[in-house]
Design a protein around this motif. Structure first.
Motif, PDB file in Angstrom:
ATOM      1  N   LEU A  53       0.406   2.100  -0.635  1.00 50.26           N
ATOM      2  CA  LEU A  53       0.419   0.960   0.282  1.00 50.26           C
ATOM      3  C   LEU A  53       0.349   1.434   1.728  1.00 50.26           C
ATOM      4  O   LEU A  53      -0.393   0.883   2.550  1.00 50.26           O
ATOM      5  N   LYS A  54       1.116   2.483   2.027  1.00 50.87           N
ATOM      6  CA  LYS A  54       1.092   3.070   3.372  1.00 50.87           C
ATOM      7  C   LYS A  54      -0.310   3.590   3.709  1.00 50.87           C
ATOM      8  O   LYS A  54      -0.828   3.378   4.813  1.00 50.87           O
ATOM      9  N   GLU A  55      -0.951   4.251   2.761  1.00 51.09           N
ATOM     10  CA  GLU A  55      -2.281   4.833   2.958  1.00 51.09           C
ATOM     11  C   GLU A  55      -3.343   3.773   3.204  1.00 51.09           C
ATOM     12  O   GLU A  55      -4.359   4.035   3.852  1.00 51.09           O
ATOM     13  N   SER A  56      -3.130   2.560   2.694  1.00 51.26           N
ATOM     14  CA  SER A  56      -4.133   1.493   2.823  1.00 51.26           C
ATOM     15  C   SER A  56      -4.336   1.028   4.254  1.00 51.26           C
ATOM     16  O   SER A  56      -5.350   0.419   4.583  1.00 51.26           O
ATOM     17  N   GLY A  57      -3.348   1.266   5.106  1.00 55.10           N
ATOM     18  CA  GLY A  57      -3.440   0.810   6.487  1.00 55.10           C
ATOM     19  C   GLY A  57      -2.992  -0.619   6.694  1.00 55.10           C
ATOM     20  O   GLY A  57      -3.096  -1.159   7.797  1.00 55.10           O
ATOM     21  N   LEU A  58      -2.467  -1.254   5.644  1.00 54.38           N
ATOM     22  CA  LEU A  58      -1.970  -2.624   5.795  1.00 54.38           C
ATOM     23  C   LEU A  58      -0.733  -2.627   6.679  1.00 54.38           C
ATOM     24  O   LEU A  58       0.191  -1.843   6.474  1.00 54.38           O
ATOM     25  N   GLU A  59      -0.712  -3.521   7.642  1.00 51.03           N
ATOM     26  CA  GLU A  59       0.443  -3.639   8.527  1.00 51.03           C
ATOM     27  C   GLU A  59       1.355  -4.763   8.050  1.00 51.03           C
ATOM     28  O   GLU A  59       0.923  -5.911   7.939  1.00 51.03           O
ATOM     29  N   LEU A  60       2.594  -4.411   7.763  1.00 49.54           N
ATOM     30  CA  LEU A  60       3.603  -5.383   7.352  1.00 49.54           C
ATOM     31  C   LEU A  60       4.615  -5.566   8.473  1.00 49.54           C
ATOM     32  O   LEU A  60       4.925  -4.622   9.201  1.00 49.54           O
ATOM     33  N   THR A  61       5.138  -6.765   8.597  1.00 52.73           N
ATOM     34  CA  THR A  61       6.181  -7.009   9.591  1.00 52.73           C
ATOM     35  C   THR A  61       7.503  -6.449   9.088  1.00 52.73           C
ATOM     36  O   THR A  61       7.677  -6.171   7.886  1.00 52.73           O
ATOM     37  N   SER A  62       8.447  -6.298   9.984  1.00 50.38           N
ATOM     38  CA  SER A  62       9.782  -5.830   9.597  1.00 50.38           C
ATOM     39  C   SER A  62      10.419  -6.765   8.579  1.00 50.38           C
ATOM     40  O   SER A  62      11.085  -6.326   7.640  1.00 50.38           O
ATOM     41  N   ALA A  63      10.200  -8.071   8.760  1.00 50.16           N
ATOM     42  CA  ALA A  63      10.750  -9.058   7.825  1.00 50.16           C
ATOM     43  C   ALA A  63      10.149  -8.882   6.430  1.00 50.16           C
ATOM     44  O   ALA A  63      10.853  -8.965   5.420  1.00 50.16           O
ATOM     45  N   GLU A  64       8.852  -8.617   6.371  1.00 46.50           N
ATOM     46  CA  GLU A  64       8.198  -8.420   5.071  1.00 46.50           C
ATOM     47  C   GLU A  64       8.747  -7.185   4.366  1.00 46.50           C
ATOM     48  O   GLU A  64       8.971  -7.197   3.147  1.00 46.50           O
ATOM     49  N   LYS A  65       8.970  -6.125   5.114  1.00 42.82           N
ATOM     50  CA  LYS A  65       9.516  -4.900   4.514  1.00 42.82           C
ATOM     51  C   LYS A  65      10.917  -5.143   3.961  1.00 42.82           C
ATOM     52  O   LYS A  65      11.265  -4.663   2.874  1.00 42.82           O
ATOM     53  N   LEU A  66      11.721  -5.909   4.692  1.00 43.11           N
ATOM     54  CA  LEU A  66      13.067  -6.230   4.221  1.00 43.11           C
ATOM     55  C   LEU A  66      13.042  -7.044   2.922  1.00 43.11           C
ATOM     56  O   LEU A  66      13.963  -6.957   2.110  1.00 43.11           O
ATOM     57  N   ALA A  67      11.995  -7.829   2.750  1.00 41.61           N
ATOM     58  CA  ALA A  67      11.903  -8.724   1.587  1.00 41.61           C
ATOM     59  C   ALA A  67      11.382  -8.035   0.333  1.00 41.61           C
ATOM     60  O   ALA A  67      11.440  -8.618  -0.757  1.00 41.61           O
ATOM     61  N   LEU A  68      10.886  -6.810   0.436  1.00 43.34           N
ATOM     62  CA  LEU A  68      10.242  -6.163  -0.706  1.00 43.34           C
ATOM     63  C   LEU A  68      11.189  -5.935  -1.884  1.00 43.34           C
ATOM     64  O   LEU A  68      10.817  -6.167  -3.042  1.00 43.34           O
ATOM     65  N   SER A  69      12.410  -5.508  -1.615  1.00 42.32           N
ATOM     66  CA  SER A  69      13.359  -5.274  -2.709  1.00 42.32           C
ATOM     67  C   SER A  69      13.701  -6.578  -3.419  1.00 42.32           C
ATOM     68  O   SER A  69      13.852  -6.614  -4.651  1.00 42.32           O
ATOM     69  N   TYR A  70      13.834  -7.637  -2.648  1.00 45.44           N
ATOM     70  CA  TYR A  70      14.087  -8.959  -3.238  1.00 45.44           C
ATOM     71  C   TYR A  70      12.929  -9.358  -4.141  1.00 45.44           C
ATOM     72  O   TYR A  70      13.134  -9.829  -5.273  1.00 45.44           O
ATOM     73  N   GLY A  71      11.693  -9.156  -3.659  1.00 44.82           N
ATOM     74  CA  GLY A  71      10.516  -9.492  -4.456  1.00 44.82           C
ATOM     75  C   GLY A  71      10.460  -8.710  -5.751  1.00 44.82           C
ATOM     76  O   GLY A  71      10.021  -9.230  -6.784  1.00 44.82           O
ATOM     77  N   ALA A  72      10.917  -7.457  -5.715  1.00 45.17           N
ATOM     78  CA  ALA A  72      10.891  -6.615  -6.903  1.00 45.17           C
ATOM     79  C   ALA A  72      11.831  -7.125  -7.993  1.00 45.17           C
ATOM     80  O   ALA A  72      11.596  -6.914  -9.186  1.00 45.17           O
ATOM     81  N   ILE A  73      12.910  -7.794  -7.604  1.00 48.40           N
ATOM     82  CA  ILE A  73      13.846  -8.396  -8.567  1.00 48.40           C
ATOM     83  C   ILE A  73      13.370  -9.790  -8.970  1.00 48.40           C
ATOM     84  O   ILE A  73      13.400 -10.174 -10.141  1.00 48.40           O
ATOM     85  N   LEU A  74      12.908 -10.535  -7.988  1.00 42.47           N
ATOM     86  CA  LEU A  74      12.502 -11.921  -8.219  1.00 42.47           C
ATOM     87  C   LEU A  74      11.378 -12.030  -9.244  1.00 42.47           C
ATOM     88  O   LEU A  74      11.439 -12.862 -10.154  1.00 42.47           O
ATOM     89  N   MET A  75      10.345 -11.188  -9.121  1.00 41.35           N
ATOM     90  CA  MET A  75       9.150 -11.398  -9.926  1.00 41.35           C
ATOM     91  C   MET A  75       9.347 -11.168 -11.422  1.00 41.35           C
ATOM     92  O   MET A  75       8.903 -11.999 -12.225  1.00 41.35           O
ATOM     93  N   PRO A  76      10.011 -10.100 -11.865  1.00 40.76           N
ATOM     94  CA  PRO A  76      10.240 -10.015 -13.314  1.00 40.76           C
ATOM     95  C   PRO A  76      11.127 -11.151 -13.822  1.00 40.76           C
ATOM     96  O   PRO A  76      10.920 -11.645 -14.935  1.00 40.76           O
ATOM     97  N   PHE A  77      12.091 -11.577 -12.996  1.00 37.67           N
ATOM     98  CA  PHE A  77      12.930 -12.693 -13.428  1.00 37.67           C
ATOM     99  C   PHE A  77      12.114 -13.980 -13.542  1.00 37.67           C
ATOM    100  O   PHE A  77      12.252 -14.729 -14.518  1.00 37.67           O
ATOM    101  N   LEU A  78      11.261 -14.240 -12.537  1.00 39.85           N
ATOM    102  CA  LEU A  78      10.430 -15.452 -12.579  1.00 39.85           C
ATOM    103  C   LEU A  78       9.538 -15.474 -13.812  1.00 39.85           C
ATOM    104  O   LEU A  78       9.409 -16.503 -14.484  1.00 39.85           O
TER     105      LEU A  78
END
Length: 352
Positions: free
Chosen positions: A272-297
C-alpha cells in the motif's frame, strides 16, 4: 440449463461468430459467471447478473461505465465491456434476466487464500493504485448499488429480523454462534474518526477479486466491480486483510486452522505504501477498526442468510452459510486480539 442460456445470451453480443467453449465458474457468491474460450484460450467473461441482490441493474452499469475509463493506466490492467448488437452494455433476455460480457484478462490467476508475503504486498500495491486512479471520479455521479452495504447498524437490524422469522431448527443449530455474534459486537468499538473522506471504493476486496500475472506474480487489477460506489477506505482495507492474514478458506470448519498472521498484514501495508496512495491521518487511524469490522460484517451477513434459508449467497451444501459465519467470526476475534499490534504496524509503515 444455465449453460444453454449463456450460449443463447452470447449470441447477442458484438463478437466474432464462432463456436466458443463455455465453462461455468463457481467462485462468485452472487452472479453466475462463465468463462468464454476460443480454442482453449479464455477470451471473455459472461455474467448473468443477480437482480435479486442488485435491484437497480441500470445504476450498477452506470457506475461501471463511469469508472472504467479512469482505470486505463500503464500500472493497471484494464477490462472492457463488450456491447450488444443493440449497442447497449447489457442484454436482457425474454425472461427479463440481465447478461453482461467483459474481456478476460489473459495469463492471469487469482487466489482464494495465500501464505505468500509477495502476494500480500502486491495486493496492497494494486489496491492503492486502484484508489489512486479513482480519486478524481466525481462521487456525485455514482450511486449506491446496494444501499447501506457496509453499515453495521443495518446488518444488525437484518440479523435481528432474521432471528425472529427463522425456523426453530435453524435457530437451534445456530444458537451458539448467535451468542458469539452478540459477544463480538460488544467489542467492536465504532470510535473511529468522524472526518473520514468519502472515496470511490471497490467494497468487495477479498483476495480472489485480485488478478495476478502468472508469469511475473505482479498484481494486475481488481475484478468484480459491481459494488464500486462511494465508501470508506478502511472497509476496502479490512476486507482485503481478512483474506490475507488468515490462510484458511472462508467456510473453514476447523477453527483451529484460523489465524492472524501479522507479517502478512505488514507486507500488505508495505505494498500500500509503495502504491503512492495518500491517506489522511484519520483514515490511517481507522484501518485497525476496518480490519475487525469487515470479517464480522461478512460473518453476520452469512449467519443472517443462513437464518433466512440461504436466499442471498450461493451455497454448495446445506450448512455452508453457517460454516462461513463461524469462520468469519473467528477471524474477527483473532484480529481483535491483534488490534494493537496492527495499529503499530500501520504507524510504523504508513506513518501517522
Amino acid at each position: 440449463m444455465e449453460s444453454r442460456l449463456a450460449e443463447k445470451a452470447l449470441e447477442h453480443f458484438v463478437i466474432e461468430r464462432k463456436r466458443y467453449e463455455i465453462t461455468p465458474l463457481i467462485q462468485g457468491y452472487i452472479n453466475h459467471s462463465f468463462k468464454i474460450a476460443d480454442a482453449g484460450q479464455p477470451k471473455y467473461l459472461l455474467q448473468h447478473l443477480n437482480k435479486n441482490v442488485f435491484q437497480d441493474i441500470e445504476t450498477l452499469m452506470h457506475n461501471l461505465q463511469a469508472i472504467l475509463p479512469y482505470l486505463y493506466h500503464k500500472d493497471y490492467t484494464s477490462v472492457d465491456l463488450m456491447p450488444t448488437k443493440a449497442r447497449t452494455p447489457l442484454y436482457r433476455d425474454s425472461e427479463g434476466e440481465y447478461w453482461r460480457l467483459m474481456t478476460y484478462v489473459p495469463e492471469s490467476i487469482s487466489y482464494n487464500t495465500t501464505n505468500n508475503r509477495a502476494i500480500a504486498k502486491e495486493a496492497g500495491r494494486i489496491l492503492g493504485i486502484f484508489h489512486r486512479l479513482l480519486k478524481d471520479v466525481p462521487k456525485a455521479g455514482l450511486s449506491e448499488t446496494i444501499p447501506g452495504f457496509h453499515s453495521l447498524e443495518k446488518r444488525l437490524t437484518e440479523f435481528s429480523d432474521a432471528r425472529k422469522n427463522a425456523s426453530p431448527t435453524r435457530i437451534k443449530k445456530a444458537e451458539k454462534w448467535i451468542l458469539l455474534a452478540e459477544a463480538i459486537v460488544k467489542n467492536i468499538h465504532s470510535d473511529i474518526p468522524s472526518d473520514l473522506p468519502l472515496r470511490i471504493c471497490h467494497n468487495d476486496t477479498k483476495l480472489n477479486n485480485f488478478l495476478f500475472s502468472k508469469e511475473t506474480g505482479k498484481a494486475l487489477c481488481l475484478i468484480d466491480l459491481d459494488t464500486v460506489m462511494p465508501g470508506y477506505f478502511h472497509c476496502d482495507f479490512g476486507d482485503a486483510l481478512r483474506t490475507l492474514v488468515n490462510p484458511s478458506e472462508e467456510d473453514e470448519k476447523d477453527v483451529t486452522k484460523i489465524s492472524f498472521n501479522l507479517s502478512m498484514a505488514d507486507s500488505f501495508l508495505k505494498g500500500l505504501k509503495e502504491s503512492g496512495l495518500e491517506l489522511t491521518s484519520a483514515e490511517k487511524l481507522a484501518l485497525s477498526y476496518g480490519a475487525i469490522l469487515m470479517p464480522f460484517l461478512h460473518g453476520i451477513r452469512a449467519l443472517t442468510d443462513y437464518l433466512n434459508n440461504d436466499l442471498y449467497y450461493q451455497i454448495q451444501y446445506p450448512d455452508q452459510n453457517l460454516d462461513r459465519s463461524i469462520s468469519l467470526f473467528t477471524v474477527a476475534q483473532k484480529t481483535l486480539a491483534n488490534k494493537e499490534e496492527l495499529a503499530n504496524s500501520v504507524g510504523r509503515i504508513l506513518g501517522k
